[in-house]
Design an enzyme around this catalytic site. Structure first.
Site, PDB file in Angstrom:
ATOM      1  N   LYS A  71       4.579  41.596  27.408  1.00  0.00           N
ATOM      2  CA  LYS A  71       5.410  40.833  26.490  1.00  0.00           C
ATOM      3  C   LYS A  71       5.452  41.603  25.178  1.00  0.00           C
ATOM      4  O   LYS A  71       4.492  42.304  24.841  1.00  0.00           O
ATOM      5  CB  LYS A  71       4.836  39.431  26.260  1.00  0.00           C
ATOM      6  CG  LYS A  71       4.815  38.565  27.506  1.00  0.00           C
ATOM      7  CD  LYS A  71       4.308  37.169  27.186  1.00  0.00           C
ATOM      8  CE  LYS A  71       4.363  36.278  28.431  1.00  0.00           C
ATOM      9  NZ  LYS A  71       3.940  34.887  28.146  1.00  0.00           N
TER      10      LYS A  71
ATOM     11  N   ASP B 274      -2.107  32.983  29.732  1.00  0.00           N
ATOM     12  CA  ASP B 274      -2.227  33.617  28.416  1.00  0.00           C
ATOM     13  C   ASP B 274      -2.116  32.600  27.285  1.00  0.00           C
ATOM     14  O   ASP B 274      -1.948  32.963  26.125  1.00  0.00           O
ATOM     15  CB  ASP B 274      -1.205  34.734  28.243  1.00  0.00           C
ATOM     16  CG  ASP B 274       0.240  34.241  28.344  1.00  0.00           C
ATOM     17  OD1 ASP B 274       0.456  33.142  28.887  1.00  0.00           O
ATOM     18  OD2 ASP B 274       1.142  34.961  27.890  1.00  0.00           O
TER      19      ASP B 274
ATOM     20  N   ASP C 283      -2.050  27.847  30.425  1.00  0.00           N
ATOM     21  CA  ASP C 283      -1.739  28.841  31.447  1.00  0.00           C
ATOM     22  C   ASP C 283      -2.538  30.130  31.220  1.00  0.00           C
ATOM     23  O   ASP C 283      -3.464  30.170  30.412  1.00  0.00           O
ATOM     24  CB  ASP C 283      -0.231  29.102  31.502  1.00  0.00           C
ATOM     25  CG  ASP C 283       0.273  30.021  30.399  1.00  0.00           C
ATOM     26  OD1 ASP C 283      -0.370  30.077  29.328  1.00  0.00           O
ATOM     27  OD2 ASP C 283       1.300  30.685  30.599  1.00  0.00           O
TER      28      ASP C 283
ATOM     29  N   SER D  18       1.349  36.070  32.084  1.00  0.00           N
ATOM     30  CA  SER D  18       1.508  34.678  31.702  1.00  0.00           C
ATOM     31  C   SER D  18       0.934  33.711  32.744  1.00  0.00           C
ATOM     32  O   SER D  18      -0.243  33.743  33.063  1.00  0.00           O
ATOM     33  CB  SER D  18       2.983  34.392  31.420  1.00  0.00           C
ATOM     34  OG  SER D  18       3.159  33.136  30.830  1.00  0.00           O
TER      35      SER D  18
ATOM     36  N   ARG E 228       1.599  28.527  27.360  1.00  0.00           N
ATOM     37  CA  ARG E 228       2.243  27.453  28.107  1.00  0.00           C
ATOM     38  C   ARG E 228       1.216  26.342  28.254  1.00  0.00           C
ATOM     39  O   ARG E 228       0.048  26.596  28.532  1.00  0.00           O
ATOM     40  CB  ARG E 228       2.707  27.962  29.472  1.00  0.00           C
ATOM     41  CG  ARG E 228       3.287  26.916  30.379  1.00  0.00           C
ATOM     42  CD  ARG E 228       3.799  27.511  31.673  1.00  0.00           C
ATOM     43  NE  ARG E 228       4.970  28.358  31.466  1.00  0.00           N
ATOM     44  CZ  ARG E 228       5.920  28.558  32.379  1.00  0.00           C
ATOM     45  NH1 ARG E 228       5.833  27.979  33.563  1.00  0.00           N
ATOM     46  NH2 ARG E 228       6.942  29.338  32.118  1.00  0.00           N
TER      47      ARG E 228
END
Length: 290
Positions: free
Chosen positions: A107, A239, A237, A97, A242
């Site tokens: 994840k 991946d 971010d 992430s 975010r």
């Protein structure tokens, strides 16, 4: 492996607290616990992601589950692959992430892209691995096939865009992370005037850390918004699950305000849901009132 199993994902420092053997075991434990027949698997652009991806695929297929390889994708694209294709029983993503380059992790979701967190499976996977997985493997291994989700995901994402957005000047910063290609394609389809900072995928994140919630990581974005007289700046971010927004004056829009605005729009369409929000990670979880 103590400390890598978190409330929302599994992550650690590659080569120190997480490695190929660990991820292989995570793959096996996932299949033993959730009993899927077929899952999608993607990865971000980190240097360590390809080898961890291979280990995860091996663990899952060794345990008898089929893998749909969706390749280099954002985490939302992995979520989409599980949600949009109901014939698949879950999805996994090799990614750390928003963390620095030396980190990596996994994840995961269940069928329908239902998130798996600490209390819904991650801590159980940790216990299973620590106690030792069965030595015996199924005779029938899983098979690996490929699926391109780029264009289906792009098409779906564009259904949320209002028509008047093409009047905007937008600056985006994908921080040399995996969001670069899909963000570039997305904003071109909108036909707005946009500037793209650091679009090339480079797992070393050479320009700045891929975490837009840290003020030092949006300084280039703020500068570009001001120089281009843009209406808005958007920072992603590592991946692309975010995001941070910069207003037309170069100010950082607070995460709690963003969550409130999004929640307001959600309740217009889904008045019967309960919204749980975590401002620390800009996370919204929807739950039925039933």
């Amino acid at each position: 492996m103590t400390g890598i199993f978190k409330a929302y994902d599994i992550r650690g420092i590659y080569g120190e607290t997480i490695d190929e053997d660990t991820v292989y075991k995570i793959g096996r434990a996932y299949v033993i616990k959730f009993k899927p027949k077929t899952v999608t698997i993607g990865m971000d652009g980190r240097i360590s992601s390809p080898s961890l991806f291979e280990a995860l695929v091996k663990g899952i297929t060794d345990q008898g589950c089929n893998v749909i390889n969706i390749g280099l994708v954002t985490t939302p694209m992995m979520y989409f692959s599980s949600w949009n294709y109901p014939q698949y029983d879950g999805g996994l993503m090799v990614s750390a992430s928003h963390n620095p380059p030396k980190y990596n992790g996994v994840k995961m979701v269940r069928q329908g892209s239902v998130p798996i967190g600490g209390d819904t499976g991650i801590y159980e996977l940790e216990e299973m691995i620590n106690n030792g997985l069965p030595n015996e493997l199924p005779e029938q291994k899983g098979e690996v096939t490929e699926l391109d989700v780029f264009n289906p995901y792009l098409k779906h994402s564009l259904t949320y865009i209002p028509e008047n957005l093409n009047k905007f000047k937008i600056v985006i910063d994908t921080a040399n992370a995996v969001g670069g290609p899909i963000a570039n394609a997305f904003f071109k389809k909108i036909d707005c005037e946009f500037t793209h900072l650091f679009p090339e995928v480079d797992g070393n994140f050479p320009n700045h850390e891929a975490n837009p919630l840290k003020e030092e990581n949006v300084l280039d974005l703020i500068k570009s918004v001001k120089e281009n007289n843009a209406n808005i700046g958007v920072g992603f971010d590592g991946d692309a699950d975010r995001v941070a927004f910069i207003d037309e004056q170069g100010g950082i829009v607070p995460s709690d305000l963003l969550i409130a605005l999004i929640a307001k729009e959600i309740l217009k369409e889904k008045p019967g849901v309960k919204i749980e929000a975590d401002v620390r990670c800009s996370r919204i979880v929807l739950r039925s009132e039933e």
